[in-house]
Design a protein around this motif. Structure first.
Motif, PDB file in Angstrom:
ATOM      1  N   PHE A  29      -4.001  -5.662   3.466  1.00 46.55           N
ATOM      2  CA  PHE A  29      -4.177  -6.340   4.751  1.00 46.55           C
ATOM      3  C   PHE A  29      -3.186  -7.489   4.959  1.00 46.55           C
ATOM      4  N   GLU A  30      -2.174  -7.579   4.140  1.00 38.19           N
ATOM      5  CA  GLU A  30      -1.212  -8.679   4.210  1.00 38.19           C
ATOM      6  C   GLU A  30      -0.639  -8.859   5.613  1.00 38.19           C
ATOM      7  N   LYS A  31      -0.317  -7.778   6.294  1.00 38.52           N
ATOM      8  CA  LYS A  31       0.289  -7.869   7.627  1.00 38.52           C
ATOM      9  C   LYS A  31      -0.754  -7.862   8.749  1.00 38.52           C
ATOM     10  N   LEU A  32      -2.024  -7.861   8.374  1.00 37.88           N
ATOM     11  CA  LEU A  32      -3.107  -7.895   9.366  1.00 37.88           C
ATOM     12  C   LEU A  32      -3.928  -9.177   9.228  1.00 37.88           C
ATOM     13  N   GLY A  33      -3.267 -10.258   8.888  1.00 39.78           N
ATOM     14  CA  GLY A  33      -3.955 -11.537   8.781  1.00 39.78           C
ATOM     15  C   GLY A  33      -4.135 -12.048   7.367  1.00 39.78           C
ATOM     16  N   GLY A  34      -3.799 -11.243   6.374  1.00 39.25           N
ATOM     17  CA  GLY A  34      -3.913 -11.674   4.979  1.00 39.25           C
ATOM     18  C   GLY A  34      -4.802 -10.768   4.160  1.00 39.25           C
ATOM     19  N   ASP A  35      -4.551 -10.769   2.871  1.00 36.94           N
ATOM     20  CA  ASP A  35      -5.246  -9.862   1.955  1.00 36.94           C
ATOM     21  C   ASP A  35      -6.181 -10.588   0.983  1.00 36.94           C
ATOM     22  N   CYS A  36      -6.337 -11.896   1.133  1.00 38.87           N
ATOM     23  CA  CYS A  36      -7.079 -12.655   0.116  1.00 38.87           C
ATOM     24  C   CYS A  36      -8.535 -12.226  -0.020  1.00 38.87           C
ATOM     25  N   THR A  37      -9.236 -12.067   1.077  1.00 41.85           N
ATOM     26  CA  THR A  37     -10.654 -11.741   0.979  1.00 41.85           C
ATOM     27  C   THR A  37     -10.862 -10.280   0.607  1.00 41.85           C
ATOM     28  N   ASN A  38      -9.965  -9.399   1.035  1.00 42.72           N
ATOM     29  CA  ASN A  38      -9.998  -8.014   0.576  1.00 42.72           C
ATOM     30  C   ASN A  38      -9.870  -7.976  -0.950  1.00 42.72           C
ATOM     31  N   PHE A  39      -8.945  -8.746  -1.492  1.00 41.27           N
ATOM     32  CA  PHE A  39      -8.742  -8.808  -2.939  1.00 41.27           C
ATOM     33  C   PHE A  39      -9.982  -9.363  -3.650  1.00 41.27           C
ATOM     34  N   VAL A  40     -10.532 -10.444  -3.129  1.00 38.11           N
ATOM     35  CA  VAL A  40     -11.734 -11.027  -3.729  1.00 38.11           C
ATOM     36  C   VAL A  40     -12.894 -10.038  -3.673  1.00 38.11           C
ATOM     37  N   SER A  41     -13.021  -9.311  -2.558  1.00 39.60           N
ATOM     38  CA  SER A  41     -14.083  -8.302  -2.457  1.00 39.60           C
ATOM     39  C   SER A  41     -13.899  -7.208  -3.500  1.00 39.60           C
ATOM     40  N   GLN A  42     -12.662  -6.804  -3.730  1.00 40.60           N
ATOM     41  CA  GLN A  42     -12.402  -5.813  -4.776  1.00 40.60           C
ATOM     42  C   GLN A  42     -12.852  -6.342  -6.136  1.00 40.60           C
ATOM     43  N   CYS A  43     -12.554  -7.599  -6.421  1.00 35.76           N
ATOM     44  CA  CYS A  43     -12.964  -8.221  -7.688  1.00 35.76           C
ATOM     45  C   CYS A  43     -14.493  -8.280  -7.788  1.00 35.76           C
ATOM     46  N   LEU A  44     -15.143  -8.685  -6.690  1.00 36.85           N
ATOM     47  CA  LEU A  44     -16.609  -8.723  -6.672  1.00 36.85           C
ATOM     48  C   LEU A  44     -17.197  -7.338  -6.904  1.00 36.85           C
ATOM     49  N   TYR A  45     -16.583  -6.341  -6.288  1.00 37.16           N
ATOM     50  CA  TYR A  45     -17.062  -4.972  -6.477  1.00 37.16           C
ATOM     51  C   TYR A  45     -16.866  -4.522  -7.925  1.00 37.16           C
ATOM     52  N   ALA A  46     -15.754  -4.892  -8.533  1.00 38.92           N
ATOM     53  CA  ALA A  46     -15.525  -4.552  -9.941  1.00 38.92           C
ATOM     54  C   ALA A  46     -16.623  -5.146 -10.822  1.00 38.92           C
ATOM     55  N   GLY A  47     -17.082  -6.339 -10.482  1.00 43.26           N
ATOM     56  CA  GLY A  47     -18.118  -7.003 -11.268  1.00 43.26           C
ATOM     57  C   GLY A  47     -19.538  -6.619 -10.900  1.00 43.26           C
ATOM     58  N   SER A  48     -19.724  -6.053  -9.715  1.00 46.95           N
ATOM     59  CA  SER A  48     -21.079  -5.715  -9.272  1.00 46.95           C
ATOM     60  C   SER A  48     -21.340  -4.209  -9.223  1.00 46.95           C
ATOM     61  N   GLU A  49     -20.314  -3.440  -8.917  1.00 49.95           N
ATOM     62  CA  GLU A  49     -20.389  -1.979  -8.794  1.00 49.95           C
ATOM     63  C   GLU A  49     -21.380  -1.527  -7.728  1.00 49.95           C
ATOM     64  N   VAL A  50     -21.661  -2.420  -6.764  1.00 53.65           N
ATOM     65  CA  VAL A  50     -22.597  -2.092  -5.695  1.00 53.65           C
ATOM     66  C   VAL A  50     -22.030  -2.606  -4.379  1.00 53.65           C
ATOM     67  N   MET A  51     -22.025  -1.753  -3.365  1.00 51.94           N
ATOM     68  CA  MET A  51     -21.678  -2.173  -2.013  1.00 51.94           C
ATOM     69  C   MET A  51     -22.947  -2.155  -1.180  1.00 51.94           C
ATOM     70  N   ASN A  52     -22.912  -2.866  -0.076  1.00 48.07           N
ATOM     71  CA  ASN A  52     -24.024  -2.887   0.857  1.00 48.07           C
ATOM     72  C   ASN A  52     -23.562  -2.174   2.126  1.00 48.07           C
ATOM     73  N   PHE A  53     -24.083  -0.978   2.364  1.00 44.72           N
ATOM     74  CA  PHE A  53     -23.625  -0.132   3.464  1.00 44.72           C
ATOM     75  C   PHE A  53     -24.369  -0.380   4.778  1.00 44.72           C
ATOM     76  N   THR A  54     -24.976  -1.550   4.924  1.00 46.41           N
ATOM     77  CA  THR A  54     -25.608  -1.906   6.193  1.00 46.41           C
ATOM     78  C   THR A  54     -24.514  -2.043   7.256  1.00 46.41           C
ATOM     79  N   PRO A  55     -24.630  -1.304   8.356  1.00 47.71           N
ATOM     80  CA  PRO A  55     -23.608  -1.429   9.407  1.00 47.71           C
ATOM     81  C   PRO A  55     -23.496  -2.871   9.911  1.00 47.71           C
TER      82      PRO A  55
END
Length: 159
Positions: A29-55
């Protein structure tokens, strides 16, 4: 609802592995406003292995066009983590001396507008972070310029 432990070591390993690169599974997302939170979410997912699919109000990523705002937006991630009572990781705001590796720090302006989300990779002898949007691998938090800061301690994961 069951609880599981947030795997901080796994989140930190992921952060260090991808801090200076991009995991091709995720859009950059670097060219769409930045990639920092996408990266942090990936790290959180690596540590949690669970996503929340609530729309809309959940926290997940399937593709560029199929994700929630919380996966990529600083304020949206904050709101998800501190208000999440459902599946996925959840957090609370803590003082700097209460953070642990795998926790999230968010940097902001004096007016309360937060704009950057690094992940904490070490706390001693000083806080180090990994981040995207100005890629950083174990960068001292003290080297950043900001007017406001908040620390999000990941309390656990609901499954």
């Amino acid at each position: 609802m069951k609880e599981k432990i947030y795997d901080r070591e796994r989140a930190v390993r992921y952060a260090r592995r991808w801090a200076i690169g991009r995991n091709p599974v995720y859009y950059d997302f670097e060219k769409l406003g930045g990639d920092c939170t996408n990266f942090v979410s990936q790290c959180l997912y690596a540590g949690s292995e669970v996503m929340n699919f609530t729309p809309v109000m959940g926290w997940y990523y399937r593709s560029l066009g199929d994700r929630t705002a919380a996966w990529t937006g600083v304020e949206y991630l904050y709101n998800f983590l501190v208000n999440n009572r459902s599946v996925g990781p959840y957090a609370r705001i803590v003082a700097q001396d209460a953070v642990m590796p795998g926790d999230i720090v968010q940097l902001g302006r004096a007016d309360g507008d937060f704009y950057h989300s690094p992940i904490i990779t070490a706390v001693f002898p000083e806080i180090l972070v990994c981040a995207h949007s100005f890629d950083a691998l174990d960068r001292p938090l003290s080297s950043y310029f900001y007017e406001n800061i908040r620390f999000l301690h990941i309390e656990g994961v609901r499954v």
